[in-house]
Design a protein around this motif. Sequence first.
Motif, PDB file in Angstrom:
ATOM      1  N   ILE A  47       0.840  -1.328  -0.008  1.00 47.76           N
ATOM      2  CA  ILE A  47       0.040  -0.065  -0.019  1.00 47.76           C
ATOM      3  C   ILE A  47       1.004   1.260   0.172  1.00 47.76           C
ATOM      4  CG2 ILE A  47      -1.607   1.403   1.462  1.00 47.76           C
ATOM      5  CD1 ILE A  47      -2.727  -1.258   2.279  1.00 47.76           C
ATOM      6  N   THR A  48       1.850   1.383   0.859  1.00 43.76           N
ATOM      7  CA  THR A  48       2.702   2.494   0.824  1.00 43.76           C
ATOM      8  C   THR A  48       3.529   2.640  -0.277  1.00 43.76           C
ATOM      9  OG1 THR A  48       3.090   1.988   3.112  1.00 43.76           O
ATOM     10  CG2 THR A  48       4.813   3.533   2.138  1.00 43.76           C
ATOM     11  N   ASN A  49       3.845   1.469  -1.100  1.00 43.35           N
ATOM     12  CA  ASN A  49       4.680   1.745  -2.372  1.00 43.35           C
ATOM     13  C   ASN A  49       3.601   2.436  -3.333  1.00 43.35           C
ATOM     14  OD1 ASN A  49       7.064   0.502  -1.507  1.00 43.35           O
ATOM     15  ND2 ASN A  49       6.347  -1.534  -2.180  1.00 43.35           N
ATOM     16  N   CYS A  50       2.243   1.974  -3.425  1.00 41.16           N
ATOM     17  CA  CYS A  50       1.420   2.461  -4.343  1.00 41.16           C
ATOM     18  C   CYS A  50       1.169   3.947  -3.854  1.00 41.16           C
ATOM     19  CB  CYS A  50       0.220   1.499  -3.963  1.00 41.16           C
ATOM     20  SG  CYS A  50       0.192   0.083  -4.953  1.00 41.16           S
ATOM     21  N   LEU A  51       1.217   4.323  -2.838  1.00 42.66           N
ATOM     22  CA  LEU A  51       0.871   5.758  -2.410  1.00 42.66           C
ATOM     23  C   LEU A  51       1.878   6.616  -2.944  1.00 42.66           C
ATOM     24  CD1 LEU A  51      -0.737   5.298   1.302  1.00 42.66           C
ATOM     25  CD2 LEU A  51      -1.857   6.084  -0.837  1.00 42.66           C
ATOM     26  N   ASN A  52       3.239   6.194  -2.564  1.00 42.10           N
ATOM     27  CA  ASN A  52       4.491   6.816  -3.138  1.00 42.10           C
ATOM     28  C   ASN A  52       4.537   6.947  -4.530  1.00 42.10           C
ATOM     29  OD1 ASN A  52       5.599   7.464  -0.366  1.00 42.10           O
ATOM     30  ND2 ASN A  52       6.396   5.374  -0.053  1.00 42.10           N
ATOM     31  N   GLU A  53       4.142   5.732  -5.251  1.00 43.00           N
ATOM     32  CA  GLU A  53       4.336   5.784  -6.691  1.00 43.00           C
ATOM     33  C   GLU A  53       3.050   6.806  -7.571  1.00 43.00           C
ATOM     34  OE1 GLU A  53       3.394   2.744 -10.485  1.00 43.00           O
ATOM     35  OE2 GLU A  53       3.802   1.909  -8.280  1.00 43.00           O
ATOM     36  N   TYR A  54       1.946   6.830  -6.937  1.00 44.16           N
ATOM     37  CA  TYR A  54       0.786   7.392  -7.391  1.00 44.16           C
ATOM     38  C   TYR A  54       0.740   8.831  -6.943  1.00 44.16           C
ATOM     39  CZ  TYR A  54      -1.159   3.513  -9.565  1.00 44.16           C
ATOM     40  OH  TYR A  54      -1.277   2.292 -10.273  1.00 44.16           O
ATOM     41  N   PRO A  56       3.830  10.963  -5.731  1.00 42.80           N
ATOM     42  CA  PRO A  56       5.208  11.155  -5.566  1.00 42.80           C
ATOM     43  C   PRO A  56       5.316  12.475  -4.568  1.00 42.80           C
ATOM     44  CG  PRO A  56       5.095  11.248  -7.424  1.00 42.80           C
ATOM     45  CD  PRO A  56       3.609  11.035  -7.052  1.00 42.80           C
ATOM     46  N   GLU A  57       4.712  13.462  -5.016  1.00 39.54           N
ATOM     47  CA  GLU A  57       4.731  14.692  -4.294  1.00 39.54           C
ATOM     48  C   GLU A  57       4.264  14.871  -2.957  1.00 39.54           C
ATOM     49  OE1 GLU A  57       0.700  14.767  -5.699  1.00 39.54           O
ATOM     50  OE2 GLU A  57       2.627  13.857  -6.760  1.00 39.54           O
ATOM     51  N   LYS A  58       3.817  13.997  -2.463  1.00 43.54           N
ATOM     52  CA  LYS A  58       2.995  13.886  -1.179  1.00 43.54           C
ATOM     53  C   LYS A  58       3.775  13.199  -0.068  1.00 43.54           C
ATOM     54  CE  LYS A  58      -1.240  15.816  -2.157  1.00 43.54           C
ATOM     55  NZ  LYS A  58      -1.440  16.911  -1.993  1.00 43.54           N
ATOM     56  N   GLU A  59       3.522  13.805   1.142  1.00 38.97           N
ATOM     57  CA  GLU A  59       4.310  12.999   2.222  1.00 38.97           C
ATOM     58  C   GLU A  59       3.473  11.875   2.736  1.00 38.97           C
ATOM     59  OE1 GLU A  59       5.541  15.853   5.256  1.00 38.97           O
ATOM     60  OE2 GLU A  59       7.274  16.625   4.016  1.00 38.97           O
ATOM     61  N   VAL A  60       4.007  10.638   3.210  1.00 42.10           N
ATOM     62  CA  VAL A  60       3.323   9.544   3.555  1.00 42.10           C
ATOM     63  C   VAL A  60       3.380   9.574   5.114  1.00 42.10           C
ATOM     64  CG1 VAL A  60       2.793   7.188   3.343  1.00 42.10           C
ATOM     65  CG2 VAL A  60       3.154   8.354   1.544  1.00 42.10           C
ATOM     66  N   TYR A  61       2.092   9.551   5.876  1.00 42.58           N
ATOM     67  CA  TYR A  61       2.316   9.568   7.230  1.00 42.58           C
ATOM     68  C   TYR A  61       1.468   8.199   7.656  1.00 42.58           C
ATOM     69  CZ  TYR A  61       3.191  14.493   7.415  1.00 42.58           C
ATOM     70  OH  TYR A  61       3.777  15.839   7.191  1.00 42.58           O
ATOM     71  N   MET A  62       1.845   7.403   8.441  1.00 44.59           N
ATOM     72  CA  MET A  62       1.238   6.299   8.948  1.00 44.59           C
ATOM     73  C   MET A  62       0.690   6.404  10.419  1.00 44.59           C
ATOM     74  SD  MET A  62       2.554   2.383   9.255  1.00 44.59           S
ATOM     75  CE  MET A  62       2.804   2.024   7.228  1.00 44.59           C
ATOM     76  N   ILE A  63      -0.424   5.874  10.403  1.00 47.87           N
ATOM     77  CA  ILE A  63      -0.976   5.764  11.850  1.00 47.87           C
ATOM     78  C   ILE A  63      -1.693   4.243  12.129  1.00 47.87           C
ATOM     79  CG2 ILE A  63      -2.767   6.638  13.328  1.00 47.87           C
ATOM     80  CD1 ILE A  63      -3.217   9.009  11.685  1.00 47.87           C
ATOM     81  N   GLY A  64      -0.860   3.813  13.259  1.00 50.89           N
ATOM     82  CA  GLY A  64      -1.186   2.464  13.568  1.00 50.89           C
ATOM     83  C   GLY A  64      -2.137   2.613  15.218  1.00 50.89           C
ATOM     84  N   LYS A  82      10.009   4.629   3.782  1.00 53.98           N
ATOM     85  CA  LYS A  82       9.123   4.763   2.723  1.00 53.98           C
ATOM     86  C   LYS A  82       8.017   5.621   3.322  1.00 53.98           C
ATOM     87  CE  LYS A  82       9.597   0.147   0.898  1.00 53.98           C
ATOM     88  NZ  LYS A  82       9.135  -0.436  -0.150  1.00 53.98           N
ATOM     89  N   ILE A  83       8.129   6.013   4.630  1.00 55.95           N
ATOM     90  CA  ILE A  83       7.190   6.781   5.209  1.00 55.95           C
ATOM     91  C   ILE A  83       7.787   8.081   5.836  1.00 55.95           C
ATOM     92  CG2 ILE A  83       5.510   5.259   5.335  1.00 55.95           C
ATOM     93  CD1 ILE A  83       6.145   5.281   8.482  1.00 55.95           C
ATOM     94  N   ASN A  84       7.329   9.305   6.051  1.00 49.90           N
ATOM     95  CA  ASN A  84       7.879  10.458   6.392  1.00 49.90           C
ATOM     96  C   ASN A  84       7.548  10.581   7.918  1.00 49.90           C
ATOM     97  OD1 ASN A  84       6.743  11.115   3.591  1.00 49.90           O
ATOM     98  ND2 ASN A  84       8.459  12.332   3.957  1.00 49.90           N
ATOM     99  N   LYS A  85       6.437  10.035   8.510  1.00 49.42           N
ATOM    100  CA  LYS A  85       6.181  10.138   9.974  1.00 49.42           C
ATOM    101  C   LYS A  85       5.069   8.946  10.249  1.00 49.42           C
ATOM    102  CE  LYS A  85       6.277  15.141  10.181  1.00 49.42           C
ATOM    103  NZ  LYS A  85       5.546  16.335  10.581  1.00 49.42           N
TER     104      LYS A  85
END
Length: 144
Positions: A47-54, A56-64, A82-85
Motif C-alpha cells: 500500500i505504501t509503495n502504491c501511495l508513493n508511486e501515485y 510522489p509529491e505527497k508525504e506519507v504518514y502512517m497511523i497505527g 518509505k514513510i515520513n512520519k
Amino acid sequence: MLTKYLNKSGYTVFISDNRGHGASIDAKYNHGYIDGVEKVVDDNIAITNCLNEYFPEKEVYMIGHSLGTVFARIFLENSDYKINKLVLSGPPNFIEIVPLAIFIGNIANLYFVEHKTLKILEKLYTGKKLTTIGYHITKKKYKK
C-alpha cells in the motif's frame, strides 16, 4: 472523527483494514483471523509503495492503532524510509492473562476449523458485550 479532522486540516486520508478486520472480513479472513504477521506487514508495504508511486509529491504518514502499532513497528524494521512520519496510538502492553487467552485460542483451533470464529472469541475482539457468559477475573481467582 480523526479522518474528518485530518481532511479539514488539508490531509488526504487513505484507510486500509488489516486482514480479518473491518471491511477486510470475508470467508477466508473472518473476525480477527490473520494467517501471518508478515503478510499483514507486506500488505502495508505494498500500500505504501502504491501511495508513493501515485502521489510522489505527497508525504506519507502512517497511523497505527492497537494491534496496528505492532504491524507498524515491524514495518519500520525494513521500510522506515518509505514513510515520513509515524503515529502510534494505543499500543498493546503486557497483560498477565494473555498466555491464558493464547492457550484457549490454540485449544479452540484444535477442535474447530482454523477459520471458524467462536462466538465468545468474536465478542472479545469485536467489543460486543458478553450476555450469556458473565465471568470476570480478579487476581488469579475467577468469580461468577
